[in-house]
Design a protein around this motif. Structure first.
Motif, PDB file in Angstrom:
ATOM      1  N   ARG A 183      48.664  49.318  42.626  1.00  0.00           N
ATOM      2  CA  ARG A 183      48.118  49.941  43.838  1.00  0.00           C
ATOM      3  C   ARG A 183      46.624  49.710  44.002  1.00  0.00           C
ATOM      4  NH1 ARG A 183      51.684  54.138  42.166  1.00  0.00           N
ATOM      5  NH2 ARG A 183      53.190  54.608  43.789  1.00  0.00           N
ATOM      6  N   TYR A 184      45.915  49.474  42.894  1.00  0.00           N
ATOM      7  CA  TYR A 184      44.460  49.511  42.930  1.00  0.00           C
ATOM      8  C   TYR A 184      43.795  48.151  42.824  1.00  0.00           C
ATOM      9  CZ  TYR A 184      46.329  53.902  41.206  1.00  0.00           C
ATOM     10  OH  TYR A 184      47.106  55.010  41.033  1.00  0.00           O
ATOM     11  N   LEU A 185      44.498  47.168  42.263  1.00  0.00           N
ATOM     12  CA  LEU A 185      43.896  45.860  42.040  1.00  0.00           C
ATOM     13  C   LEU A 185      44.451  44.817  42.999  1.00  0.00           C
ATOM     14  CD1 LEU A 185      43.970  45.815  38.124  1.00  0.00           C
ATOM     15  CD2 LEU A 185      42.033  46.311  39.599  1.00  0.00           C
ATOM     16  N   ASP A 186      43.626  43.821  43.305  1.00  0.00           N
ATOM     17  CA  ASP A 186      44.040  42.737  44.201  1.00  0.00           C
ATOM     18  C   ASP A 186      44.609  41.557  43.428  1.00  0.00           C
ATOM     19  OD1 ASP A 186      42.951  44.200  46.388  1.00  0.00           O
ATOM     20  OD2 ASP A 186      40.955  43.489  45.819  1.00  0.00           O
ATOM     21  N   MET A 187      44.128  41.343  42.215  1.00  0.00           N
ATOM     22  CA  MET A 187      44.624  40.253  41.378  1.00  0.00           C
ATOM     23  C   MET A 187      44.945  40.827  40.007  1.00  0.00           C
ATOM     24  SD  MET A 187      42.895  36.567  40.690  1.00  0.00           S
ATOM     25  CE  MET A 187      42.411  36.326  39.010  1.00  0.00           C
ATOM     26  N   LEU A 188      46.194  40.660  39.593  1.00  0.00           N
ATOM     27  CA  LEU A 188      46.665  41.193  38.317  1.00  0.00           C
ATOM     28  C   LEU A 188      46.853  40.049  37.328  1.00  0.00           C
ATOM     29  CD1 LEU A 188      49.287  43.537  39.921  1.00  0.00           C
ATOM     30  CD2 LEU A 188      47.234  44.298  38.765  1.00  0.00           C
ATOM     31  N   ILE A 189      46.351  40.225  36.122  1.00  0.00           N
ATOM     32  CA  ILE A 189      46.439  39.185  35.096  1.00  0.00           C
ATOM     33  C   ILE A 189      47.376  39.660  33.999  1.00  0.00           C
ATOM     34  CG2 ILE A 189      45.125  37.905  33.372  1.00  0.00           C
ATOM     35  CD1 ILE A 189      42.769  38.084  35.360  1.00  0.00           C
ATOM     36  N   ASP A 190      48.459  38.897  33.798  1.00  0.00           N
ATOM     37  CA  ASP A 190      49.450  39.241  32.782  1.00  0.00           C
ATOM     38  C   ASP A 190      48.927  38.825  31.416  1.00  0.00           C
ATOM     39  OD1 ASP A 190      51.699  39.956  31.415  1.00  0.00           O
ATOM     40  OD2 ASP A 190      53.000  38.442  32.303  1.00  0.00           O
ATOM     41  N   MET A 191      48.894  39.768  30.492  1.00  0.00           N
ATOM     42  CA  MET A 191      48.378  39.503  29.158  1.00  0.00           C
ATOM     43  C   MET A 191      49.467  39.061  28.182  1.00  0.00           C
ATOM     44  SD  MET A 191      45.194  39.779  29.272  1.00  0.00           S
ATOM     45  CE  MET A 191      44.852  39.782  27.532  1.00  0.00           C
ATOM     46  N   ALA A 192      50.698  38.980  28.623  1.00  0.00           N
ATOM     47  CA  ALA A 192      51.822  38.506  27.800  1.00  0.00           C
ATOM     48  C   ALA A 192      51.889  39.211  26.448  1.00  0.00           C
ATOM     49  CB  ALA A 192      51.739  36.998  27.616  1.00  0.00           C
ATOM     50  N   GLY A 193      51.706  40.516  26.460  1.00  0.00           N
ATOM     51  CA  GLY A 193      51.857  41.306  25.252  1.00  0.00           C
ATOM     52  C   GLY A 193      50.611  41.440  24.400  1.00  0.00           C
ATOM     53  N   SER A 194      49.577  40.707  24.685  1.00  0.00           N
ATOM     54  CA  SER A 194      48.359  40.790  23.886  1.00  0.00           C
ATOM     55  C   SER A 194      47.586  42.063  24.228  1.00  0.00           C
ATOM     56  CB  SER A 194      47.480  39.574  24.152  1.00  0.00           C
ATOM     57  OG  SER A 194      46.239  39.730  23.502  1.00  0.00           O
ATOM     58  N   GLN A 195      47.009  42.674  23.224  1.00  0.00           N
ATOM     59  CA  GLN A 195      46.206  43.887  23.422  1.00  0.00           C
ATOM     60  C   GLN A 195      44.811  43.694  22.851  1.00  0.00           C
ATOM     61  OE1 GLN A 195      46.947  46.762  25.117  1.00  0.00           O
ATOM     62  NE2 GLN A 195      48.695  45.596  25.812  1.00  0.00           N
ATOM     63  N   SER A 196      44.171  42.607  23.223  1.00  0.00           N
ATOM     64  CA  SER A 196      42.864  42.269  22.686  1.00  0.00           C
ATOM     65  C   SER A 196      41.842  42.172  23.816  1.00  0.00           C
ATOM     66  CB  SER A 196      42.974  40.940  21.945  1.00  0.00           C
ATOM     67  OG  SER A 196      41.751  40.305  21.835  1.00  0.00           O
ATOM     68  N   LEU A 197      40.735  42.898  23.694  1.00  0.00           N
ATOM     69  CA  LEU A 197      39.692  42.851  24.709  1.00  0.00           C
ATOM     70  C   LEU A 197      39.081  41.456  24.858  1.00  0.00           C
ATOM     71  CD1 LEU A 197      38.025  44.311  26.834  1.00  0.00           C
ATOM     72  CD2 LEU A 197      36.489  45.071  25.019  1.00  0.00           C
ATOM     73  N   PRO A 198      38.792  40.738  23.764  1.00  0.00           N
ATOM     74  CA  PRO A 198      38.265  39.376  23.937  1.00  0.00           C
ATOM     75  C   PRO A 198      39.229  38.461  24.690  1.00  0.00           C
ATOM     76  CG  PRO A 198      37.888  40.103  21.693  1.00  0.00           C
ATOM     77  CD  PRO A 198      38.751  41.139  22.349  1.00  0.00           C
ATOM     78  N   GLN A 199      40.523  38.614  24.453  1.00  0.00           N
ATOM     79  CA  GLN A 199      41.487  37.778  25.164  1.00  0.00           C
ATOM     80  C   GLN A 199      41.558  38.162  26.642  1.00  0.00           C
ATOM     81  OE1 GLN A 199      45.432  37.601  23.549  1.00  0.00           O
ATOM     82  NE2 GLN A 199      45.926  35.770  24.718  1.00  0.00           N
TER      83      GLN A 199
END
Length: 190
Positions: free
Chosen positions: A152-168
């Motif tokens: 609802r809030y973002l215009d472009m969503l980036i799928d992280m494919a299961g990763s939970q890393s801020l640098p990634q």
């Protein structure tokens, strides 16, 4: 206590859904062409803050972006000392939240009213106070991690494919923001 926090979270999400403007028209902007960029992030520890600080420094140097402002949320009653006042960085904490976990105060309101060309959400999970900031922001183009809560809030969503890393996440956001709406180089006359 957990029941009360769960109730607050539920009521806060419900209030946020009502508050979201549906008539908003995003303006897609390549990161290299932007002049004003806003970043929101969850500051769990000093390492998270350092990743974001290095990213801000890198996009200013590599892309010549004149104004980058980062707003960090600390999920604690007080802001830690390592987040002392720095240029281009502001923070808010639980003291700045109302009963529905909606942030307020001059720091948050100034960030929300600023018209950034690109707003980058660098959170790895759905954090209600940050979602309030993103949803209410006057930014023209909002980018962040894919989740059902962020649709609802973002215009472009980036799928992280299961990763939970801020640098990634930073790497993926940077990569895709440099791909969208890219200007073609001027052809050579030679």
């Amino acid at each position: 206590m957990k029941i009360l926090m769960g109730l607050k979270e539920w009521l806060g999400r419900r209030a946020l859904r009502r508050e979201v403007r549906s008539e908003r028209k995003p303006v897609v902007k390549n990161l290299a062409d932007a002049q004003k960029v806003g970043i929101v992030y969850l500051c769990r520890d000093e390492a998270d803050h350092n990743y974001v600080r290095n990213y801000v420094k890198r996009i200013k140097e590599e892309h010549g972006i004149s104004k980058v402002m980062a707003l960090g949320y600390v999920d604690d009653k007080d802001i830690p000392t390592y987040l002392s006042a720095r240029l281009n960085f502001d923070q808010f904490c639980q003291k700045d939240l109302d009963w529905f976990r909606k942030p307020s105060g001059n720091t948050v309101e100034n960030f929300i009213t600023e018209e950034y060309e690109v707003l980058i959400d660098l959170t790895l999970e759905d954090v209600l106070p940050i979602q309030h900031v993103v949803a209410r922001s006057n930014a023209r183009f909002k980018v962040g991690r894919f989740s059902n809560g962020n649709r609802r809030y973002l215009d472009m969503l980036i799928d992280m494919a299961g990763s939970q890393s801020l640098p990634q996440l930073i790497s993926q956001v940077d990569r895709y923001l440099l791909m969208v709406n890219r200007r073609e180089p001027e052809p050579s006359l030679n």
